[in-house]
Design a protein around this motif. Structure first.
Motif, mmCIF file in Angstrom:
data_model
loop_
_atom_site.group_PDB
_atom_site.id
_atom_site.type_symbol
_atom_site.label_atom_id
_atom_site.label_comp_id
_atom_site.label_asym_id
_atom_site.label_seq_id
_atom_site.Cartn_x
_atom_site.Cartn_y
_atom_site.Cartn_z
ATOM 1 N N GLY A 102 0.817 -1.207 0.000
ATOM 2 C CA GLY A 102 0.000 0.000 0.000
ATOM 3 C C GLY A 102 0.847 1.253 0.000
ATOM 4 O O GLY A 102 1.958 1.265 0.536
ATOM 5 N N TYR A 103 0.337 2.312 -0.612
ATOM 6 C CA TYR A 103 1.086 3.562 -0.734
ATOM 7 C C TYR A 103 1.040 4.410 0.535
ATOM 8 O O TYR A 103 1.912 5.251 0.751
ATOM 9 N N ASP A 104 0.048 4.215 1.357
ATOM 10 C CA ASP A 104 -0.084 4.985 2.601
ATOM 11 C C ASP A 104 0.890 4.429 3.631
ATOM 12 O O ASP A 104 0.708 3.321 4.141
ATOM 13 N N ARG A 105 1.920 5.199 3.960
ATOM 14 C CA ARG A 105 2.941 4.709 4.878
ATOM 15 C C ARG A 105 2.368 4.352 6.251
ATOM 16 O O ARG A 105 2.795 3.400 6.895
ATOM 17 N N SER A 106 1.400 5.128 6.689
ATOM 18 C CA SER A 106 0.837 4.895 8.025
ATOM 19 C C SER A 106 0.012 3.618 8.090
ATOM 20 O O SER A 106 -0.194 3.059 9.170
ATOM 21 N N ALA A 107 -0.461 3.148 6.938
ATOM 22 C CA ALA A 107 -1.311 1.952 6.922
ATOM 23 C C ALA A 107 -0.652 0.782 6.192
ATOM 24 O O ALA A 107 -1.289 -0.251 5.965
#
Length: 400
Positions: free
Chosen positions: A281-286
Motif C-alpha cells: 500500500g502507498y499509505d505509509r501509516s497503513a
C-alpha cells in the motif's frame, strides 16, 4: 459498365462536395501521419531526459512519471531509448533500444504529445537546438558534484555520458534550480520559472519523476502498448512452449537481490522498500509489514504459492522468469512431472514481461519493479495477480 467498342466514354468518378472532400483529405493525412513525416516545431516546448536509473523496470516507472510531468508542463516529451546493460556479453557496453522497438509510440499520443528522441535529434535539433545553445537543467545540489559547483553533471560517468554521446550532445550552459520538485503540486512553479518562450528545450540529467511510480500515475500503463514485433515473438513462444492455463512467476533471487533484502533483516529497510508500495500500500501509516517471503522467497515459499495457484486455475504449465536459478528441476519434481515447466531466460528480457503478462495467473515479487510492470499491465486488463508471501494483495486506489 461500358461495353468495349461502344464509343461511349465512361462516366467520371463522382467527386464529393468541396468541404467534404477536404475533410476526407485531412483525415487521410492524419491517418498517414507517422515517423516518416517531417516534424513541425512545437512552440510549447520540449522535455528531454536520460533514463539513467536502474534497469528496465525502474526506467519504465520513471517513464510513466515523465509522461505525466510533460503533460503537466504542456511540453512535448522526447521519448528516450531504453538503456540495456550488456556488460556480461557482447558488445560489453550499453545498448540503447529505441522505444518503438518494444512499444508503439502512437498510443502515447492519446494521452499527450510525444516524439522519439531519435527523431527530435535528427529533424528538430539541427535548427532549433543546435550545438552552442544546448542548456542543461538540474538541481543546485546535483551541480555541487561538478568541479566548479555550478555545472550540471549531465555526462558524468555511465550511463549518463554514453547516453548523450549516442546523439553527439554536449551541453554549453547550465540552469540550476532549487525549492521545487517534480511533484504535480509544483506544476505552476515550473511553468513560471522556465517558460517555453525562453526555455524551449528542458533537458534534465534524469527522469522528472519519483520512484516508485506515484499511485496516480500507474494507470498511464494503458498507453504502453507492445509493438507488433514483440507481440508476434511473445505469442510464438506461448503457443509453441506453453499449455493453457498457465501460471507465470517472477523469481528475483540473484545475489544482488539477496543483499538488498538483507536490509529487511537488519532493520535498515521498512515496509516501503523499492517497488513494495504495489503490495503493502502507498499509505505509509497503513502499510502492511514487508516480510522476507515477499522480498526473497525461498524454495519452500515458491512451492507453496505455486501449489495454491496451480490447483486454483487447474494449470497445465508454469512459466518462470528469473535473473538467477529458475528451479525448473525442483518444481517439475514437486509436481511429479505432471506440469510442464518452462524458463527461457531470453536475451531480450521484455519477452519475459510479455509472457508473464499473458499468463492465466501471475505470481510476482512485491519489491521488484520488473514485477510491477507486469502487475500494472494485468490490472489494466483485469487479470489476476498475487505476490510471493501475499496471496491476496489489497486493491490500490488508482482503480484501473
Amino acid at each position: 459498365m461500358v461495353a468495349p467498342g461502344s464509343g461511349r466514354r465512361p462516366a467520371a468518378m463522382a467527386v464529393p462536395p468541396a468541404p467534404l472532400f477536404l475533410v476526407l483529405l485531412l483525415l487521410l493525412a492524419g491517418t498517414a501521419a507517422g515517423d516518416g513525416e517531417a516534424l513541425a516545431w512545437d512552440e510549447a516546448g520540449y522535455l528531454l531526459y536520460c533514463p539513467c536509473m536502474g534497469r528496465f523496470g525502474n526506467q519504465a516507472e520513471h517513464f510513466l512519471g515523465a509522461l505525466a510531468f510533460a503533460r503537466a508542463l504542456n511540453r512535448t516529451l522526447a521519448v528516450p531509448p531504453w538503456i540495456e546493460y550488456r556488460h556480461h556479453r557482447p558488445p560489453y557496453t550499453n545498448l540503447h533500444v529505441p522505444y518503438s522497438e518494444l512499444f508503439k509510440l502512437e498510443p502515447l499520443r492519446r494521452y499527450h504529445r510525444v516524439v522519439s528522441l531519435e527523431r527530435f535529434m535528427e529533424q528538430l535539433a539541427p535548427r532549433h537546438w543546435p550545438p552552442g545553445s544546448r542548456v542543461a537543467y538540474c538541481f543546485e545540489a546535483a551541480a555541487q558534484r561538478s568541479a566548479d559547483k555550478s555545472t550540471c553533471p549531465m555526462k558524468d560517468g555511465n550511463p549518463f555520458g554514453p547516453f548523450w554521446d549516442q546523439f553527439q550532445v554536449d551541453f554549453d550552459k547550465s540552469e540550476l534550480f532549487k525549492g521545487i520538485s517534480f511533484s504535480p503540486a509544483y506544476k505552476d512553479h515550473w511553468i513560471q520559472r522556465f517558460p517555453a518562450s525562453e526555455h524551449p528545450v528542458l533537458a534534465l540529467p534524469g527522469a522528472p519523476a519519483q520512484f516508485p511510480v506515484l499511485e496516480e500515475h500507474r494507470p498511464l500503463q494503458k498507453y504502453m502498448k507492445w509493438s507488433d514485433a514483440m507481440v508476434e515473438k511473445g505469442e510464438s513462444y506461448i503457443q509453441s512452449l506453453l499449455l493453457r492455463p498457465y501460471v507465470g512467476i517472477h523469481l528475483r533471487i540473484g545475489s544482488d537481490w539477496k543483499n538488498a533484502c538483507n536490509m529487511l533483516k537488519d532493520g535498515t529497510a521498512g515496509p516501503h522498500f523499492m517497488a513494495s508500495p504495489q503490495c503493502v500500500g502507498y499509505d505509509r501509516s497503513a502499510a502492511v509489514p514487508l516480510t522476507m517471503d515477499m522480498c526473497l522467497p525461498d524454495l519452500r515459499e515458491i512451492k507453496r504459492a505455486l501449489k495454491l495457484w496451480v490447483a486454483k486455475i487447474e494449470a497445465k504449465s508454469v512459466y518462470i522468469a528469473t535473473d538467477s536459478e529458475p528451479y525448473t528441476t525442483e518444481i517439475q519434481q514437486f509436481f511429479q512431472g505432471k506440469l510442464k515447466v518452462v524458463s527461457l531466460q531470453p536475451e531480450v528480457p521484455q519477452i519475459d514481461l510479455y509472457i508473464l503478462g499473458q499468463s492465466d495467473h501471475f505470481i510476482g515479487n512485491c519489491v521488484s519493479s520488473f514485477t510491477a510492470f507486469v502487475k500494472r499491465e494485468r490490472d489494466i486488463h483485469g487479470k489476476p495477480s498475487s505476490f510471493f508471501g501475499m496471496d491476496h494483495p489489497p486493491r490500490l486506489r488508482d482503480e484501473f
